[in-house]
Design a protein around this motif. Structure first.
Motif, PDB file in Angstrom:
ATOM      1  N   VAL A  48       0.703  -1.234   0.408  1.00 27.40           N
ATOM      2  CA  VAL A  48       0.227  -0.342   0.168  1.00 27.40           C
ATOM      3  C   VAL A  48       0.724   0.992  -0.327  1.00 27.40           C
ATOM      4  N   VAL A  49       0.424   1.917  -1.328  1.00 31.25           N
ATOM      5  CA  VAL A  49       1.416   2.959  -0.651  1.00 31.25           C
ATOM      6  C   VAL A  49       0.760   4.415  -0.917  1.00 31.25           C
ATOM      7  N   PRO A  50       1.177   5.911  -0.908  1.00 30.66           N
ATOM      8  CA  PRO A  50       0.022   6.803  -1.470  1.00 30.66           C
ATOM      9  C   PRO A  50      -0.516   6.867  -2.849  1.00 30.66           C
ATOM     10  N   GLY A  51      -1.591   7.362  -2.478  1.00 29.54           N
ATOM     11  CA  GLY A  51      -1.406   8.074  -4.091  1.00 29.54           C
ATOM     12  C   GLY A  51      -0.764   8.964  -5.063  1.00 29.54           C
ATOM     13  N   HIS A  80      -6.598   8.804 -15.335  1.00 31.72           N
ATOM     14  CA  HIS A  80      -5.174   8.747 -14.387  1.00 31.72           C
ATOM     15  C   HIS A  80      -5.258   8.323 -13.122  1.00 31.72           C
ATOM     16  N   ARG A  81      -6.717   8.122 -12.270  1.00 32.86           N
ATOM     17  CA  ARG A  81      -6.778   7.950 -10.777  1.00 32.86           C
ATOM     18  C   ARG A  81      -6.865   6.221 -10.940  1.00 32.86           C
ATOM     19  N   THR A  85      -2.670   7.947  -9.997  1.00 31.22           N
ATOM     20  CA  THR A  85      -3.080   9.447  -9.866  1.00 31.22           C
ATOM     21  C   THR A  85      -4.020  10.196  -8.961  1.00 31.22           C
ATOM     22  N   THR A  86      -3.398   9.890  -8.208  1.00 30.82           N
ATOM     23  CA  THR A  86      -5.262  10.684  -7.207  1.00 30.82           C
ATOM     24  C   THR A  86      -4.704  11.924  -7.004  1.00 30.82           C
ATOM     25  N   THR A  87      -3.832  12.997  -7.344  1.00 26.03           N
ATOM     26  CA  THR A  87      -3.937  14.650  -7.905  1.00 26.03           C
ATOM     27  C   THR A  87      -3.037  14.504  -8.603  1.00 26.03           C
ATOM     28  N   THR A  88      -3.748  15.664  -9.592  1.00 24.23           N
ATOM     29  CA  THR A  88      -3.312  15.717 -11.213  1.00 24.23           C
ATOM     30  C   THR A  88      -3.578  17.384 -10.940  1.00 24.23           C
ATOM     31  N   GLY A 366      -5.422  -1.670  -6.595  1.00 20.44           N
ATOM     32  CA  GLY A 366      -6.836  -1.298  -6.146  1.00 20.44           C
ATOM     33  C   GLY A 366      -5.986   0.469  -5.935  1.00 20.44           C
ATOM     34  N   VAL A 367      -6.741   1.391  -5.789  1.00 22.36           N
ATOM     35  CA  VAL A 367      -6.685   2.716  -5.645  1.00 22.36           C
ATOM     36  C   VAL A 367      -7.695   3.715  -5.372  1.00 22.36           C
ATOM     37  N   MET A 368      -8.144   4.492  -3.883  1.00 22.46           N
ATOM     38  CA  MET A 368      -8.663   4.676  -3.490  1.00 22.46           C
ATOM     39  C   MET A 368      -8.092   6.793  -2.987  1.00 22.46           C
ATOM     40  N   LYS A 369      -9.197   7.220  -3.710  1.00 20.53           N
ATOM     41  CA  LYS A 369      -9.068   9.128  -3.221  1.00 20.53           C
ATOM     42  C   LYS A 369      -9.916   9.680  -2.175  1.00 20.53           C
ATOM     43  N   ASP A 370      -9.138  10.113  -1.091  1.00 20.64           N
ATOM     44  CA  ASP A 370     -10.206  10.304   0.252  1.00 20.64           C
ATOM     45  C   ASP A 370     -11.103   9.615   1.129  1.00 20.64           C
ATOM     46  N   GLY A 371     -10.158   7.893   0.753  1.00 23.30           N
ATOM     47  CA  GLY A 371     -10.767   7.354   1.647  1.00 23.30           C
ATOM     48  C   GLY A 371     -12.297   5.937   0.888  1.00 23.30           C
ATOM     49  N   VAL A 372     -12.621   6.895  -0.639  1.00 26.32           N
ATOM     50  CA  VAL A 372     -13.616   5.869  -1.775  1.00 26.32           C
ATOM     51  C   VAL A 372     -12.834   5.578  -2.546  1.00 26.32           C
ATOM     52  N   TRP A 373     -13.227   4.393  -3.217  1.00 25.61           N
ATOM     53  CA  TRP A 373     -12.073   3.174  -3.875  1.00 25.61           C
ATOM     54  C   TRP A 373     -12.410   3.575  -5.071  1.00 25.61           C
ATOM     55  N   ILE A 374     -11.460   3.761  -5.722  1.00 29.53           N
ATOM     56  CA  ILE A 374     -11.463   4.349  -7.397  1.00 29.53           C
ATOM     57  C   ILE A 374     -12.167   2.672  -7.875  1.00 29.53           C
ATOM     58  N   THR A 375     -10.772   1.822  -7.352  1.00 32.64           N
ATOM     59  CA  THR A 375     -10.137   1.197  -8.312  1.00 32.64           C
ATOM     60  C   THR A 375     -11.017   0.173  -6.718  1.00 32.64           C
TER      61      THR A 375
END
Length: 377
Positions: A48-51, A80-81, A85-88, A366-375
């Motif tokens: 698990v790594v940061p976005g 990209h998310r 990439t959670t911040t663009t 898996g990808v999460m943005k602000d606590g919500v799963w994107i994938t």
């Protein structure tokens, strides 16, 4: 609502540990070692790594930020998310002042929504000799007054300007940009060593895609590369797609500047996530062949079709970075450059739950943005 991720290999700039973390209201509230104290969602021992944070991105999924089309910009961000990439930050290319003003105004609305982290003007104040995939007929001499108008159009969301420091008016424009809170980045420049140092002294603090669109490193005429790598005030962008920069030169930059002054970017354009074919980058026609984007006329490299997960993976597997260092150059260092390191860029209590779950081969699962799963993994 609370969520615990268990059975994780958590990667921070300090190291890798087996553990767990808890998320509440979109924030990380606990980071622990060993087994989770209660039930949680097991990620099966995956990393698990940061976005990832991308400060130089022109689009993807057929969408191009330079057009200012909001629906297309949303599609690009979504692509990209999915790749972590959670911040663009949205990068524009050289255009008329009217065109840049319109695009900045449209993208400012998406920044206000929180979809984008800011606006980057890559041009029009760049060198004709090093303009790459920018329209040479639209290049201009830097003007603090003119750039002030572009900053106003961005309504507080203009975060970066790429500029050629050797051009008349460049140093004054750099000073004005920095005074307005805009990061001045040196690039698309034919500057020599001393001219580059002058730009840094004026306040420039980033190198736009180091090595590309600038004179090469030389042992008698060191040029901008040596000045930018050597100065502790400068953070260097690197495009790690295997096309823009040879791994040996990428390794050299990383070893000199260290993970604290090195950041990965994609320089992605609209073809990212799609197949080969004909596309546009601003007003320029681009053909993608074998995943490599080049201008139809002239053949210059025209951005990339890179995503940050690929750049991250290559940094570990091809360049030899440790996982903690790769996390820093893909997430924490660009977050610091944007002034967001207190909120994103690393896994720590109080920061946004922007997370990427990676397999042993560093593929995104898996990808999460602000606590919500994107994938969801």
């Amino acid at each position: 609502m609370s969520l615990t991720l268990a059975d994780a290999r958590i990667v921070t700039p300090e190291g890798v540990h087996d553990g767990w973390l808890t998320i509440e209201d979109g924030r990380i509230t606990h980071v622990g070692h060993g087994s989770a104290p209660g039930p949680g969602l097991s990620v099966g021992g995956r990393h698990v790594v940061p976005g990832f944070v991308d400060v130089h991105n022109h689009g993807g999924a057929g969408g191009s930020f330079p057009t200012g089309e909001q629906d297309k910009a949303r599609e690009a961000v979504a692509l990209h998310r999915r790749h972590g990439t959670t911040t663009t930050m949205a990068s524009l290319v050289t255009d008329s002042i009217d065109g840049l003003t319109r695009a900045a105004a449209a993208l400012a609305e998406l920044c206000e929504e929180g979809l984008l982290a800011g606006i980057h003007f890559e041009g029009p104040y760049i060198a004709r000799a090093r303009c790459g995939a920018h329209d040479p007929t639209m290049l201009r001499e830097p003007s603090p007054q003119e750039f002030a108008g572009l900053v106003k159009a961005g309504r507080g969301h203009v975060r970066m300007l790429t500029i050629a420091t050797e051009l008349p008016g460049a140093l004054d424009t750099i000073r004005m940009a920095v005074a307005e809170g805009v990061i001045a980045a040196l690039g698309h420049s034919d500057a020599d060593y001393d001219q580059t140092i002058a730009g840094i002294e004026a306040g420039a603090s980033v190198a736009t895609h180091l090595y590309n669109a600038m004179p090469p490193l030389g042992h008698r005429a060191p040029g901008p590369v040596a000045a930018l790598l050597d100065d502790e005030r400068v953070t260097v962008e690197l495009i790690n797609d295997g096309v823009h920069v040879h791994p040996a030169m990428l390794r050299l930059a990383y070893e000199v500047a260290g993970p604290g002054r090195t950041m990965l970017i994609t320089d992605a354009m609209s073809a990212t996530g799609l197949g080969d074919g004909d596309y546009v980058l601003g007003p320029m026609r681009v053909r993608v062949d074998g995943g490599v984007a080049r201008l139809v006329e002239g053949g210059s490299i025209a951005g990339s079709t890179l995503t940050m997960d690929v750049a991250f993976r290559r940094s570990v597997q091809e360049v030899g970075m440790s996982l903690p260092d790769a996390v820093q150059v893909a997430s924490l260092t660009p977050a610091r450059v944007l002034g967001l390191a207190d909120r994103i860029g690393s896994i720590a209590v109080g920061k946004a739950a922007d997370l990427v779950v990676l397999s042993d081969s560093l593929e995104v699962s898996g990808v999460m943005k602000d606590g919500v799963w994107i994938t969801e993994p």
